[in-house]
Design an enzyme around this catalytic site. Structure first.
Site, PDB file in Angstrom:
ATOM      1  N   ASN A 280      -9.602   4.028  -1.160  1.00  0.00           N
ATOM      2  CA  ASN A 280      -8.240   4.030  -1.698  1.00  0.00           C
ATOM      3  C   ASN A 280      -8.285   3.476  -3.131  1.00  0.00           C
ATOM      4  O   ASN A 280      -8.716   2.336  -3.353  1.00  0.00           O
ATOM      5  CB  ASN A 280      -7.359   3.162  -0.785  1.00  0.00           C
ATOM      6  CG  ASN A 280      -5.925   3.132  -1.246  1.00  0.00           C
ATOM      7  OD1 ASN A 280      -5.652   2.977  -2.432  1.00  0.00           O
ATOM      8  ND2 ASN A 280      -4.998   3.238  -0.327  1.00  0.00           N
TER       9      ASN A 280
ATOM     10  N   HIS B 116      -5.313   0.630  -6.507  1.00  0.00           N
ATOM     11  CA  HIS B 116      -5.261  -0.571  -7.340  1.00  0.00           C
ATOM     12  C   HIS B 116      -6.030  -0.443  -8.646  1.00  0.00           C
ATOM     13  O   HIS B 116      -5.907  -1.305  -9.512  1.00  0.00           O
ATOM     14  CB  HIS B 116      -5.629  -1.800  -6.518  1.00  0.00           C
ATOM     15  CG  HIS B 116      -4.602  -2.000  -5.445  1.00  0.00           C
ATOM     16  ND1 HIS B 116      -3.270  -2.198  -5.739  1.00  0.00           N
ATOM     17  CD2 HIS B 116      -4.673  -1.912  -4.096  1.00  0.00           C
ATOM     18  CE1 HIS B 116      -2.575  -2.266  -4.614  1.00  0.00           C
ATOM     19  NE2 HIS B 116      -3.410  -2.090  -3.599  1.00  0.00           N
TER      20      HIS B 116
ATOM     21  N   HIS C 133      -1.905   6.523  -2.526  1.00  0.00           N
ATOM     22  CA  HIS C 133      -0.530   6.403  -2.023  1.00  0.00           C
ATOM     23  C   HIS C 133       0.423   6.605  -3.195  1.00  0.00           C
ATOM     24  O   HIS C 133       0.517   5.761  -4.082  1.00  0.00           O
ATOM     25  CB  HIS C 133      -0.365   5.009  -1.412  1.00  0.00           C
ATOM     26  CG  HIS C 133       0.963   4.776  -0.754  1.00  0.00           C
ATOM     27  ND1 HIS C 133       1.253   3.614  -0.090  1.00  0.00           N
ATOM     28  CD2 HIS C 133       2.080   5.551  -0.656  1.00  0.00           C
ATOM     29  CE1 HIS C 133       2.489   3.675   0.399  1.00  0.00           C
ATOM     30  NE2 HIS C 133       3.019   4.841   0.042  1.00  0.00           N
TER      31      HIS C 133
ATOM     32  N   ARG D  97       3.653   6.127  -4.156  1.00  0.00           N
ATOM     33  CA  ARG D  97       4.837   5.407  -3.662  1.00  0.00           C
ATOM     34  C   ARG D  97       6.090   5.952  -4.319  1.00  0.00           C
ATOM     35  O   ARG D  97       6.045   6.489  -5.430  1.00  0.00           O
ATOM     36  CB  ARG D  97       4.706   3.912  -3.950  1.00  0.00           C
ATOM     37  CG  ARG D  97       3.600   3.236  -3.156  1.00  0.00           C
ATOM     38  CD  ARG D  97       3.654   1.732  -3.349  1.00  0.00           C
ATOM     39  NE  ARG D  97       4.755   1.167  -2.612  1.00  0.00           N
ATOM     40  CZ  ARG D  97       4.646   0.543  -1.433  1.00  0.00           C
ATOM     41  NH1 ARG D  97       3.471   0.382  -0.867  1.00  0.00           N
ATOM     42  NH2 ARG D  97       5.714   0.078  -0.816  1.00  0.00           N
TER      43      ARG D  97
ATOM     44  N   ARG E 236       4.658   2.734  -8.418  1.00  0.00           N
ATOM     45  CA  ARG E 236       4.159   1.488  -9.009  1.00  0.00           C
ATOM     46  C   ARG E 236       2.661   1.533  -9.318  1.00  0.00           C
ATOM     47  O   ARG E 236       2.185   0.758 -10.114  1.00  0.00           O
ATOM     48  CB  ARG E 236       4.488   0.292  -8.138  1.00  0.00           C
ATOM     49  CG  ARG E 236       3.657   0.193  -6.881  1.00  0.00           C
ATOM     50  CD  ARG E 236       3.902  -1.106  -6.179  1.00  0.00           C
ATOM     51  NE  ARG E 236       5.204  -1.112  -5.537  1.00  0.00           N
ATOM     52  CZ  ARG E 236       5.445  -1.767  -4.391  1.00  0.00           C
ATOM     53  NH1 ARG E 236       4.490  -2.466  -3.820  1.00  0.00           N
ATOM     54  NH2 ARG E 236       6.622  -1.729  -3.835  1.00  0.00           N
TER      55      ARG E 236
ATOM     56  N   GLU F 281      -1.318   9.377   0.952  1.00  0.00           N
ATOM     57  CA  GLU F 281      -0.428   8.534   1.750  1.00  0.00           C
ATOM     58  C   GLU F 281       0.981   8.723   1.227  1.00  0.00           C
ATOM     59  O   GLU F 281       1.205   8.697   0.005  1.00  0.00           O
ATOM     60  CB  GLU F 281      -0.820   7.070   1.615  1.00  0.00           C
ATOM     61  CG  GLU F 281      -2.113   6.737   2.303  1.00  0.00           C
ATOM     62  CD  GLU F 281      -2.465   5.266   2.133  1.00  0.00           C
ATOM     63  OE1 GLU F 281      -1.687   4.504   1.526  1.00  0.00           O
ATOM     64  OE2 GLU F 281      -3.542   4.895   2.585  1.00  0.00           O
TER      65      GLU F 281
ATOM     66  N   THR G 206       2.790  -4.441  -0.218  1.00  0.00           N
ATOM     67  CA  THR G 206       1.908  -3.382   0.260  1.00  0.00           C
ATOM     68  C   THR G 206       2.471  -2.916   1.597  1.00  0.00           C
ATOM     69  O   THR G 206       3.443  -3.492   2.082  1.00  0.00           O
ATOM     70  CB  THR G 206       0.454  -3.896   0.387  1.00  0.00           C
ATOM     71  OG1 THR G 206      -0.371  -2.825   0.849  1.00  0.00           O
ATOM     72  CG2 THR G 206       0.348  -5.053   1.371  1.00  0.00           C
ATOM     73  N   THR G 207       1.876  -1.879   2.167  1.00  0.00           N
ATOM     74  CA  THR G 207       2.399  -1.364   3.431  1.00  0.00           C
ATOM     75  C   THR G 207       2.299  -2.456   4.497  1.00  0.00           C
ATOM     76  O   THR G 207       1.211  -2.917   4.820  1.00  0.00           O
ATOM     77  CB  THR G 207       1.587  -0.128   3.865  1.00  0.00           C
ATOM     78  OG1 THR G 207       1.445   0.716   2.733  1.00  0.00           O
ATOM     79  CG2 THR G 207       2.278   0.607   4.984  1.00  0.00           C
TER      80      THR G 207
ATOM     81  N   GLU H 158      -3.836   6.738  12.161  1.00  0.00           N
ATOM     82  CA  GLU H 158      -4.600   5.672  11.510  1.00  0.00           C
ATOM     83  C   GLU H 158      -4.037   4.350  12.016  1.00  0.00           C
ATOM     84  O   GLU H 158      -2.845   4.080  11.865  1.00  0.00           O
ATOM     85  CB  GLU H 158      -4.486   5.761   9.983  1.00  0.00           C
ATOM     86  CG  GLU H 158      -5.277   4.641   9.308  1.00  0.00           C
ATOM     87  CD  GLU H 158      -5.407   4.807   7.804  1.00  0.00           C
ATOM     88  OE1 GLU H 158      -5.525   5.952   7.320  1.00  0.00           O
ATOM     89  OE2 GLU H 158      -5.405   3.770   7.115  1.00  0.00           O
TER      90      GLU H 158
ATOM     91  N   HIS I 134      -6.569  -0.994   6.389  1.00  0.00           N
ATOM     92  CA  HIS I 134      -5.712  -2.035   5.822  1.00  0.00           C
ATOM     93  C   HIS I 134      -6.356  -3.410   5.985  1.00  0.00           C
ATOM     94  O   HIS I 134      -6.651  -3.834   7.080  1.00  0.00           O
ATOM     95  CB  HIS I 134      -4.301  -2.077   6.417  1.00  0.00           C
ATOM     96  CG  HIS I 134      -3.327  -2.668   5.438  1.00  0.00           C
ATOM     97  ND1 HIS I 134      -2.616  -1.902   4.541  1.00  0.00           N
ATOM     98  CD2 HIS I 134      -3.006  -3.951   5.164  1.00  0.00           C
ATOM     99  CE1 HIS I 134      -1.876  -2.696   3.782  1.00  0.00           C
ATOM    100  NE2 HIS I 134      -2.107  -3.936   4.131  1.00  0.00           N
TER     101      HIS I 134
HETATM  102  N1  PXP Z   1      -4.505   2.830   5.026  1.00  0.00           N
HETATM  103  C1  PXP Z   1      -3.182   2.868   4.735  1.00  0.00           C
HETATM  104  C2  PXP Z   1      -2.330   3.797   5.510  1.00  0.00           C
HETATM  105  C3  PXP Z   1      -2.637   2.077   3.706  1.00  0.00           C
HETATM  106  O1  PXP Z   1      -1.321   2.129   3.437  1.00  0.00           O
HETATM  107  C4  PXP Z   1      -3.498   1.260   2.961  1.00  0.00           C
HETATM  108  C5  PXP Z   1      -2.963   0.447   1.829  1.00  0.00           C
HETATM  109  O2  PXP Z   1      -2.417   1.269   0.874  1.00  0.00           O
HETATM  110  C6  PXP Z   1      -4.863   1.271   3.278  1.00  0.00           C
HETATM  111  C7  PXP Z   1      -5.337   2.045   4.329  1.00  0.00           C
HETATM  112  C8  PXP Z   1      -5.854   0.446   2.522  1.00  0.00           C
HETATM  113  O3  PXP Z   1      -5.582  -0.910   2.692  1.00  0.00           O
HETATM  114  P1  PXP Z   1      -6.317  -1.957   1.780  1.00  0.00           P
HETATM  115  O4  PXP Z   1      -5.906  -1.664   0.371  1.00  0.00           O
HETATM  116  O5  PXP Z   1      -5.816  -3.271   2.279  1.00  0.00           O
HETATM  117  O6  PXP Z   1      -7.789  -1.761   1.983  1.00  0.00           O
END
Ligand code: PXP
Length: 242
Positions: free
Chosen positions: A10, A13, A46, A48, A52, A73, A103-104, A154, A193
């Site tokens: 992902n 960031h 993602h 959003r 952001r 996402e 965050t989610t 997931e 996550h």
């Molecule tokens: N999976 C999903 C569905 C998420 O929303 C996120 C965070 O955006 C992640 C995985 C990745 O989480 P992390 O950034 O904490 O590794």
């Protein structure tokens, strides 16, 4: 369903850091390319509602410039559905989204939002997009995913990641039991996550889990070791668990 565990990196960031100053640097697409070289099997981003981190242009470029499958996402909204259908990423993971959250936080209430999700799952599927529902590891949420006909779930590992060791073992068992239940019902289980070098191995060792999506830790660790090294090490830890 054992064998190779896929790593979805992902890159949200990287975009967060870019957006702190505006402009183009650091480029999330460059990060995606590097992640691919280091052993990622897919890229997750993602988009959003408040944009952001990842922007619409990032999604355009990821679709055009990256060879790996993109897992988009998205919130369960008409706007995001239209964007997904226009781009046709490999997969779309439906997540809950609140503007004020950092965050989610927590999984989707697939059971409570059945009506609303049914049409979204159907339209994404009709566009050839593999739909995943980001849910808590509970029997009730797996049952809702089954009834919605989602091919993938997931499991949210945020609780697992933040609990102390005894409670963590209980949460890990819930994830493992729900992964087995998902497979029994023809659903491919993923997880993600809050995963880090320190907590990834027990999740990676759950044989039914086919994919982990990991972002924040990998980008943070990259500050110290570089993105290639952080993705590589995660890849090796995941492989060691199988
Ligand atoms: N999976 C999903 C569905 C998420 O929303 C996120 C965070 O955006 C992640 C995985 C990745 O989480 P992390 O950034 O904490 O590794």
């Amino acid at each position: 369903m054992s064998g190779k565990l896929r790593l979805g990196v992902n890159i949200d960031h990287v975009a967060t850091i870019r957006n702190a100053r505006g402009g183009d640097f650091p480029d999330p697409v460059r990060a995606a390319t590097l992640a691919a070289d280091a052993g990622a099997d897919g890229i997750t981003a993602h988009l959003r509602e408040d944009r952001r981190h990842i922007t619409d242009r990032d999604i355009d470029r990821l679709m055009a410039e990256i060879d790996l499958p993109l897992n988009l996402e998205m919130a369960a909204t008409e706007e995001m559905l239209e964007i997904a259908v226009a781009h046709r990423p490999h997969a779309a993971c439906i997540v809950p989204e609140k503007r004020e959250e950092r965050t989610t936080e927590g999984g989707l209430d697939a059971a409570g939002q059945r009506e609303h999700l049914a049409s979204l799952v159907e339209r994404l599927g009709a566009a050839g997009i593999r739909v995943s529902l980001f849910i808590e590891p509970t029997e009730q949420q797996v049952a809702a995913a089954v009834s919605l006909g989602a091919p993938v779930v997931e499991f949210h590992t945020g609780r697992y990641a933040h609990l102390d060791s005894e409670a963590r073992a209980t949460e890990l068992k819930r994830i493992a039991d729900c992964a087995a239940l998902a497979v029994k019902n023809g659903i491919e289980p993923h997880a993600g996550h809050g995963l880090t070098f320190d907590n990834v191995v027990p999740v990676a060792a759950i044989p039914q889990i086919a994919e982990l999506n990991i972002g924040h830790f990998l980008v943070g660790e990259a500050i110290f070791t570089g993105l290639y090294a952080s993705v590589r090490q995660m890849r090796e830890l995941m492989d060691s668990a199988r």
